[in-house]
Design a protein around this motif. Structure first.
Motif, PDB file in Angstrom:
ATOM      1  N   GLN A 150       0.818  -1.209   0.000  1.00  0.00           N
ATOM      2  CA  GLN A 150       0.000   0.000   0.000  1.00  0.00           C
ATOM      3  C   GLN A 150       0.854   1.262   0.000  1.00  0.00           C
ATOM      4  OE1 GLN A 150      -2.718   0.168   3.269  1.00  0.00           O
ATOM      5  NE2 GLN A 150      -4.040   1.692   2.326  1.00  0.00           N
ATOM      6  N   TYR A 151       0.388   2.269  -0.716  1.00  0.00           N
ATOM      7  CA  TYR A 151       1.105   3.546  -0.829  1.00  0.00           C
ATOM      8  C   TYR A 151       1.386   4.167   0.536  1.00  0.00           C
ATOM      9  CZ  TYR A 151       2.044   8.476  -1.788  1.00  0.00           C
ATOM     10  OH  TYR A 151       2.610   9.727  -1.810  1.00  0.00           O
ATOM     11  N   GLN A 152       2.623   4.625   0.721  1.00  0.00           N
ATOM     12  CA  GLN A 152       3.026   5.394   1.893  1.00  0.00           C
ATOM     13  C   GLN A 152       3.954   6.514   1.423  1.00  0.00           C
ATOM     14  OE1 GLN A 152       4.204   3.025   5.487  1.00  0.00           O
ATOM     15  NE2 GLN A 152       3.962   1.265   4.123  1.00  0.00           N
ATOM     16  N   PRO A 153       3.726   7.733   1.851  1.00  0.00           N
ATOM     17  CA  PRO A 153       4.556   8.849   1.387  1.00  0.00           C
ATOM     18  C   PRO A 153       6.036   8.637   1.712  1.00  0.00           C
ATOM     19  CG  PRO A 153       2.641   9.638   2.601  1.00  0.00           C
ATOM     20  CD  PRO A 153       2.701   8.157   2.804  1.00  0.00           C
ATOM     21  N   LYS A 154       6.901   8.881   0.735  1.00  0.00           N
ATOM     22  CA  LYS A 154       8.358   8.867   0.887  1.00  0.00           C
ATOM     23  C   LYS A 154       8.911   7.492   1.293  1.00  0.00           C
ATOM     24  CE  LYS A 154       8.418  13.765   2.162  1.00  0.00           C
ATOM     25  NZ  LYS A 154       8.811  14.773   3.176  1.00  0.00           N
ATOM     26  N   ILE A 155       8.124   6.433   1.088  1.00  0.00           N
ATOM     27  CA  ILE A 155       8.569   5.071   1.395  1.00  0.00           C
ATOM     28  C   ILE A 155       8.331   4.212   0.164  1.00  0.00           C
ATOM     29  CG2 ILE A 155       8.145   3.037   2.829  1.00  0.00           C
ATOM     30  CD1 ILE A 155       7.390   4.845   5.108  1.00  0.00           C
ATOM     31  N   GLU A 156       9.272   3.326  -0.118  1.00  0.00           N
ATOM     32  CA  GLU A 156       9.184   2.467  -1.300  1.00  0.00           C
ATOM     33  C   GLU A 156       8.122   1.388  -1.089  1.00  0.00           C
ATOM     34  OE1 GLU A 156      10.997   1.571  -5.194  1.00  0.00           O
ATOM     35  OE2 GLU A 156      11.078   3.276  -3.824  1.00  0.00           O
ATOM     36  N   THR A 157       7.036   1.488  -1.807  1.00  0.00           N
ATOM     37  CA  THR A 157       5.971   0.478  -1.763  1.00  0.00           C
ATOM     38  C   THR A 157       5.622   0.055  -3.186  1.00  0.00           C
ATOM     39  OG1 THR A 157       4.115   2.027  -1.903  1.00  0.00           O
ATOM     40  CG2 THR A 157       5.004   1.577   0.308  1.00  0.00           C
ATOM     41  N   VAL A 158       4.904  -1.039  -3.301  1.00  0.00           N
ATOM     42  CA  VAL A 158       4.527  -1.540  -4.620  1.00  0.00           C
ATOM     43  C   VAL A 158       3.591  -0.561  -5.327  1.00  0.00           C
ATOM     44  CG1 VAL A 158       3.300  -3.386  -5.826  1.00  0.00           C
ATOM     45  CG2 VAL A 158       4.878  -3.940  -3.962  1.00  0.00           C
ATOM     46  N   GLN A 159       2.543  -0.134  -4.643  1.00  0.00           N
ATOM     47  CA  GLN A 159       1.580   0.777  -5.261  1.00  0.00           C
ATOM     48  C   GLN A 159       2.246   2.097  -5.644  1.00  0.00           C
ATOM     49  OE1 GLN A 159      -1.742   1.847  -2.758  1.00  0.00           O
ATOM     50  NE2 GLN A 159      -2.886   2.781  -4.417  1.00  0.00           N
ATOM     51  N   GLY A 160       3.066   2.627  -4.745  1.00  0.00           N
ATOM     52  CA  GLY A 160       3.734   3.892  -5.024  1.00  0.00           C
ATOM     53  C   GLY A 160       4.652   3.802  -6.228  1.00  0.00           C
ATOM     54  N   THR A 161       5.387   2.693  -6.352  1.00  0.00           N
ATOM     55  CA  THR A 161       6.293   2.503  -7.483  1.00  0.00           C
ATOM     56  C   THR A 161       5.523   2.421  -8.798  1.00  0.00           C
ATOM     57  OG1 THR A 161       7.883   1.342  -6.069  1.00  0.00           O
ATOM     58  CG2 THR A 161       8.088   1.012  -8.443  1.00  0.00           C
ATOM     59  N   LYS A 177       0.358  12.162 -10.418  1.00  0.00           N
ATOM     60  CA  LYS A 177       1.491  11.973  -9.512  1.00  0.00           C
ATOM     61  C   LYS A 177       0.971  11.417  -8.192  1.00  0.00           C
ATOM     62  CE  LYS A 177       5.565  14.294  -7.640  1.00  0.00           C
ATOM     63  NZ  LYS A 177       6.488  13.297  -8.225  1.00  0.00           N
ATOM     64  N   PRO A 178       1.529  10.317  -7.710  1.00  0.00           N
ATOM     65  CA  PRO A 178       0.991   9.707  -6.475  1.00  0.00           C
ATOM     66  C   PRO A 178       1.237  10.564  -5.250  1.00  0.00           C
ATOM     67  CG  PRO A 178       3.013   8.601  -7.183  1.00  0.00           C
ATOM     68  CD  PRO A 178       2.637   9.537  -8.280  1.00  0.00           C
ATOM     69  N   ARG A 179       0.211  10.688  -4.450  1.00  0.00           N
ATOM     70  CA  ARG A 179       0.291  11.413  -3.184  1.00  0.00           C
ATOM     71  C   ARG A 179      -0.902  10.984  -2.344  1.00  0.00           C
ATOM     72  NH1 ARG A 179      -1.173  14.642  -7.341  1.00  0.00           N
ATOM     73  NH2 ARG A 179      -2.978  16.024  -7.149  1.00  0.00           N
ATOM     74  N   GLU A 180      -0.948  11.437  -1.097  1.00  0.00           N
ATOM     75  CA  GLU A 180      -2.036  11.054  -0.208  1.00  0.00           C
ATOM     76  C   GLU A 180      -3.394  11.343  -0.836  1.00  0.00           C
ATOM     77  OE1 GLU A 180      -2.420   9.486   2.512  1.00  0.00           O
ATOM     78  OE2 GLU A 180      -0.372   9.212   3.216  1.00  0.00           O
ATOM     79  N   ARG A 181      -4.250  10.329  -0.856  1.00  0.00           N
ATOM     80  CA  ARG A 181      -5.630  10.406  -1.348  1.00  0.00           C
ATOM     81  C   ARG A 181      -5.741  10.679  -2.845  1.00  0.00           C
ATOM     82  NH1 ARG A 181      -5.826  13.034   3.646  1.00  0.00           N
ATOM     83  NH2 ARG A 181      -7.098  11.947   5.204  1.00  0.00           N
ATOM     84  N   VAL A 182      -4.631  10.612  -3.580  1.00  0.00           N
ATOM     85  CA  VAL A 182      -4.671  10.748  -5.037  1.00  0.00           C
ATOM     86  C   VAL A 182      -3.944   9.550  -5.622  1.00  0.00           C
ATOM     87  CG1 VAL A 182      -4.024  12.126  -7.042  1.00  0.00           C
ATOM     88  CG2 VAL A 182      -4.724  13.265  -4.926  1.00  0.00           C
ATOM     89  N   HIS A 183      -4.715   8.605  -6.135  1.00  0.00           N
ATOM     90  CA  HIS A 183      -4.130   7.364  -6.608  1.00  0.00           C
ATOM     91  C   HIS A 183      -4.715   6.958  -7.958  1.00  0.00           C
ATOM     92  CE1 HIS A 183      -2.121   6.909  -2.808  1.00  0.00           C
ATOM     93  NE2 HIS A 183      -3.269   7.073  -2.186  1.00  0.00           N
ATOM     94  N   SER A 184      -3.836   6.580  -8.859  1.00  0.00           N
ATOM     95  CA  SER A 184      -4.254   6.146 -10.196  1.00  0.00           C
ATOM     96  C   SER A 184      -4.554   4.656 -10.235  1.00  0.00           C
ATOM     97  CB  SER A 184      -3.155   6.474 -11.211  1.00  0.00           C
ATOM     98  OG  SER A 184      -2.848   7.838 -11.198  1.00  0.00           O
ATOM     99  N   LEU A 185      -3.998   3.919  -9.282  1.00  0.00           N
ATOM    100  CA  LEU A 185      -4.123   2.464  -9.277  1.00  0.00           C
ATOM    101  C   LEU A 185      -4.820   1.970  -8.020  1.00  0.00           C
ATOM    102  CD1 LEU A 185      -0.525   1.573 -10.461  1.00  0.00           C
ATOM    103  CD2 LEU A 185      -2.583   1.020 -11.723  1.00  0.00           C
ATOM    104  N   LYS A 186      -5.544   0.883  -8.164  1.00  0.00           N
ATOM    105  CA  LYS A 186      -6.152   0.204  -7.027  1.00  0.00           C
ATOM    106  C   LYS A 186      -5.678  -1.244  -7.037  1.00  0.00           C
ATOM    107  CE  LYS A 186     -10.541   0.899  -6.104  1.00  0.00           C
ATOM    108  NZ  LYS A 186     -12.036   0.801  -6.169  1.00  0.00           N
ATOM    109  N   LEU A 187      -5.180  -1.730  -5.879  1.00  0.00           N
ATOM    110  CA  LEU A 187      -4.695  -3.109  -5.790  1.00  0.00           C
ATOM    111  C   LEU A 187      -5.782  -4.031  -5.248  1.00  0.00           C
ATOM    112  CD1 LEU A 187      -1.087  -2.681  -4.337  1.00  0.00           C
ATOM    113  CD2 LEU A 187      -1.757  -3.064  -6.708  1.00  0.00           C
TER     114      LEU A 187
END
Length: 301
Positions: free
Chosen positions: A22-33, A46-56
């Protein structure tokens, strides 16, 4: 105006290289990558809190390996028509780290919800645990049968998990390779946080004789009485797959022939060394299997 294309992206990854899915700011995660690459390709924001292009489809903890997870991306249809399956897989993989890969893409129907597959399957390689004593197939079947059906898994989940801790396990079976039990497979509709790892540790305790079957049953059938049977490490857990009847991916049977068997009568230090070998085997197999899945779903265009 044309409906946008809803795309199901099949992915695999090595869990120890990410701080979870799951996306976490400034941390390497699968969703963020994945979202960062989609942004660079102009396929998402651009990924950021509450703005996501992908859903896992499924969330996984740091260290948990994944053979199949599904990410959903919405694109304008003209872009999808111009890119196509083969080029999209290639575009992601050209930019992804070697420990995360896309092995297939297909279009999903309107309204598709990846979080609700027909089932999910995990496998846990118990023999990778340094203090695993081994088990017969019959013993493993008996222990696994305890967890089948609908139960409250309050004593088999993270204490911070959601309040609804009832889950239904459809089936379990020993994971057997070359005639030897190396772990177990478990299938259910959904799983609660840390559930499979806590079940794995309970089985380890049964195999070592640290607890009885009655004690494990009490922990499961009397959830109102707190009981902590421990939690196994994430390194040997694999999210094996999930079934969405709306999706059409080719999934050849996994080849585990190069997994080595645990030698008998090792000292504890020698077994620790073998466990390091086994962990390297898992990494190698994950990469090899990811390629097999990618080739099986390759479409010439």
């Amino acid at each position: 105006m044309e409906e946008p294309a809803l795309l199901a992206i099949a992915i695999g990854y090595l869990g120890e290289d990410f701080h979870g899915s799951q996306y976490q700011p400034k941390i390497e995660t699968v969703q963020g990558t994945l979202e960062q690459i989609a942004y660079e390709l102009t396929w998402g924001e651009k990924p950021r809190e509450r703005v996501h292009s992908l859903k896992l489809a499924s969330r996984t903890d740091a260290g948990v390996n994944v053979r199949k997870n599904i990410a959903v991306l919405e694109l304008p249809r003209h872009i999808w028509k111009g890119v196509g399956q083969r080029k999209m897989v290639q575009a992601f993989n050209d930019r992804l780290p070697a420990t995360l890969w896309v092995w297939g893409v297909c279009e999903a129907p309107v309204g598709f919800e990846p979080r609700f597959p027909l089932n999910r399957t995990y496998r846990y390689r118990l023999e990778g645990l340094a203090n695993w004593p081994g088990s017969s197939i019959e013993q493993m079947e008996k222990w696994l049968a305890i967890f089948v059906g609908e139960n409250d898994f309050s004593n088999f989940c993270n204490p911070r998990a959601i309040s609804d801790r009832k889950r239904t396990i459809f089936s379990t079976k020993p994971w057997v390779n070359n005639g030897q039990v190396i772990g177990f497979e478990i299938t259910g509709y959904s799983f609660i946080w840390n559930q499979v790892r806590r079940i794995a540790h309970a089985i380890l305790c049964l195999a070592r004789g640290d607890v009885t079957i009655s004690e494990v049953e009490d922990a499961l059938y009397k959830p109102e009485i707190p009981c902590d049977l421990g939690m196994a490490e994430p390194d040997w857990l694999v999210l094996w797959g999930m079934v969405h009847e709306e999706l059409s991916f080719q999934e050849p049977e996994a080849d585990l022939s190069h997994f080595s068997s645990s030698p008998e009568w090792l000292t504890f230090r020698q077994r620790q060394h073998w466990c390091r070998v086994a962990k390297a085997e898992v990494r190698s197999w994950m990469l090899q299997d990811g390629l097999s899945l990618r080739l099986a779903n390759y479409k010439k265009e």
